[in-house]
Design a protein around this motif. Structure first.
Motif, short mmCIF file in Angstrom:
data_model
loop_
_atom_site.label_atom_id
_atom_site.label_comp_id
_atom_site.label_asym_id
_atom_site.label_seq_id
_atom_site.Cartn_x
_atom_site.Cartn_y
_atom_site.Cartn_z
N GLU A 140 0.65 -1.06 -0.06
CA GLU A 140 -0.01 -0.08 -0.12
C GLU A 140 0.73 1.31 0.15
O GLU A 140 0.38 2.22 -0.61
CB GLU A 140 -1.00 0.12 1.21
CG GLU A 140 -1.92 1.24 1.20
CD GLU A 140 -2.78 1.15 0.14
OE1 GLU A 140 -3.30 2.41 -0.23
OE2 GLU A 140 -3.15 0.23 -0.49
N ALA A 141 1.95 1.24 0.71
CA ALA A 141 2.83 2.33 0.85
C ALA A 141 3.41 2.69 -0.45
O ALA A 141 3.35 3.89 -0.89
CB ALA A 141 4.08 2.18 1.54
N VAL A 192 1.91 1.93 -3.56
CA VAL A 192 0.76 2.36 -4.23
C VAL A 192 0.44 3.76 -4.03
O VAL A 192 -0.09 4.53 -4.95
CB VAL A 192 -0.54 1.41 -4.35
CG1 VAL A 192 -1.62 1.98 -5.01
CG2 VAL A 192 -0.33 0.13 -4.68
N ARG A 193 0.42 4.27 -2.86
CA ARG A 193 0.10 5.64 -2.32
C ARG A 193 0.98 6.75 -3.11
O ARG A 193 0.79 7.78 -3.05
CB ARG A 193 0.16 5.74 -0.87
CG ARG A 193 -1.07 5.05 -0.43
CD ARG A 193 -0.95 5.13 1.29
NE ARG A 193 -1.11 6.81 1.66
CZ ARG A 193 -1.99 7.51 1.70
NH1 ARG A 193 -3.27 6.98 1.35
NH2 ARG A 193 -1.90 8.78 2.12
N LEU A 194 2.42 6.16 -3.61
CA LEU A 194 3.02 7.26 -4.41
C LEU A 194 2.72 7.21 -5.79
O LEU A 194 3.67 7.97 -6.49
CB LEU A 194 4.54 6.57 -4.34
CG LEU A 194 5.07 6.41 -2.88
CD1 LEU A 194 6.40 6.05 -2.90
CD2 LEU A 194 5.03 7.86 -2.27
N CYS A 195 1.58 6.69 -6.36
CA CYS A 195 1.07 6.79 -7.52
C CYS A 195 1.02 8.06 -8.20
O CYS A 195 0.40 8.86 -7.63
CB CYS A 195 0.05 5.95 -8.03
SG CYS A 195 0.09 4.08 -7.99
N ARG A 214 -0.93 6.69 -13.79
CA ARG A 214 -2.17 6.89 -14.30
C ARG A 214 -2.18 6.81 -15.48
O ARG A 214 -3.30 6.51 -16.25
CB ARG A 214 -2.72 8.15 -13.39
CG ARG A 214 -3.00 8.20 -12.02
CD ARG A 214 -3.62 9.58 -11.52
NE ARG A 214 -3.75 9.19 -10.17
CZ ARG A 214 -3.09 9.86 -9.26
NH1 ARG A 214 -2.30 10.70 -9.86
NH2 ARG A 214 -3.20 9.94 -7.97
N THR A 268 -1.33 13.96 -3.13
CA THR A 268 -1.83 12.81 -2.19
C THR A 268 -1.93 13.42 -1.14
O THR A 268 -0.96 14.05 -0.33
CB THR A 268 -0.49 11.89 -2.54
OG1 THR A 268 -0.24 11.44 -3.79
CG2 THR A 268 -0.97 10.60 -1.27
N GLY A 269 -3.28 13.21 -0.54
CA GLY A 269 -3.44 13.21 0.97
C GLY A 269 -3.81 14.62 1.19
O GLY A 269 -4.02 15.16 2.46
#
Length: 361
Positions: free
Chosen positions: A196-197, A199-202, A207, A329-330
């Motif tokens: 998950e860590a 993937v969050r950097l995508c 994309r 992100t975030g």
């Protein structure tokens, strides 16, 4: 063209029907699933009532594996003066029709080069084909009247007609559509079990590469089953490049300086060949690709932000040639990349700063 029959009310069939209805054509809708035809009719794509007699043009929008059988049924019933299909593969269906002994003077193959990741009538839109190539594959047997009906359909959909040989078309779409879809899916598959860590950097790059991997697998099985040879040949070439690239990367790990240089040369070669291929991709409106300057604007993720940017650009007299949005992100923020002619970049940057926008770079 005054009347048409659309057989198959998925994304493509319903979109074509919507375009025809908007131009005053009376459209009848049919589908193996009557509920889907009723849905298309409820969207304003025509009527799901059968026509009382032959229509001007029957448009078959069935999956490639069912195109020949659906066309043969319509032709034997005398459903129309002319017949056309919109399948993404052209050589196979025509050979199947020839094997059935049908008179193909009233038939023309076609393929609108447009679509979406979503399928079904609810995803349809009347402007789906606007400005997009629409391939027509007539033969010496094709009646002039049928070719004219096909050209009228393309015009009503505001697409751009392109005449090609059927087998040449199939090789072309294998290169620009079918093979890239599989490569996109293979890249996206690497994310399925990734941490998950990671993937969050995508970012925007991943994309862009994986966007088309969101398409319906069942639809793509139908498409690829109708054009497997040319796609397999192209993937074999990609596989050879992958093998060489893997070897080059392994060489970069070597403690031997000569091997590292050899590895770097191999990587540079594939990257440069990628550059050479990418510049051949047509640009805006199908014209030769052009180099644009990017003006990057930081925005909050709030209603009206994009409208304000475009309005401010218009007030500055600058045309936005293309736009990309990268979401942070975030955070409720993002980066809007406005692509403009090089001579307009400084004008736009100055105008946006004067109007309070924060620019990056």
């Amino acid at each position: 063209m005054r009347t048409a029959l659309v057989i198959g009310t998925g994304l493509i069939g319903t979109s074509a029907a919507l375009a025809l209805v908007s131009r005053g054509v009376v459209v009848h809708l049919a589908d193996h699933d009557p509920e889907q035809a009723r849905t298309a009719a409820a969207l304003g794509a025509g009527t799901d009532e059968a026509p009382e007699g032959p229509v001007d043009l029957a448009i078959v929008a069935a999956p490639p594996a069912h195109v020949a059988a659906t066309l043969a049924d319509a032709m034997r019933r005398g459903a129309a003066r002319g017949y056309l299909d919109v399948a993404s593969v052209k050589g196979g269906p025509r050979r199947e029709l020839e094997a059935l002994g049908l008179d193909l003077s009233s038939y023309i193959g076609s393929h609108p080069m447009s679509g979406r990741e979503k399928s079904g009538p609810l995803a349809a839109t009347g402007d789906l084909f606007e400005g997009r190539p629409w391939v027509l594959t007539p033969t010496r047997d094709t009646d002039t009247e049928v070719l004219n009906l096909a050209l009228e359909l393309v015009s009503h959909c505001r697409a751009v007609p392109v005449v090609m040989d059927a087998d040449a078309h199939d090789r072309a779409v294998a290169l620009v559509s079918h093979m890239p879809h599989l490569v996109s899916s293979m890249v996206a598959a690497r994310l399925e079990n990734a941490e998950e860590a990671a993937v969050r950097l995508c970012g925007q790059g991943i994309r862009d590469v994986t966007r088309i991997a969101a398409s319906d697998p069942r639809m793509w099985i139908d498409i690829l089953s109708a054009n497997p040879g040319p796609v397999a040949d192209l993937l074999a070439d990609v596989s050879a490049d992958l093998d060489e690239t893997v070897q080059a990367l392994r060489a970069l790990q070597s403690s031997d300086e000569a091997k590292r240089r050899e590895g770097a040369t191999g990587i540079e070669d594939v990257l440069r060949r990628g550059n050479a291929g990418q510049v051949r991709v047509p640009g805006k409106h199908g014209s030769a690709p052009r180099a644009y300057e990017i003006v990057a604007v930081l925005i909050d993720d709030q209603p009206g932000q994009l409208a304000r940017i475009f309005a401010d650009a218009g007030m500055a007299g600058v045309n936005i040639e293309d736009v990309r949005i990268e979401h942070a992100t975030g955070q409720q923020a993002g980066l809007v990349q406005l692509m403009v002619e090089p001579k307009a970049a400084q004008v736009l940057s100055t105008a946006l700063r004067e109007r309070g926008w924060a620019l990056r770079g």
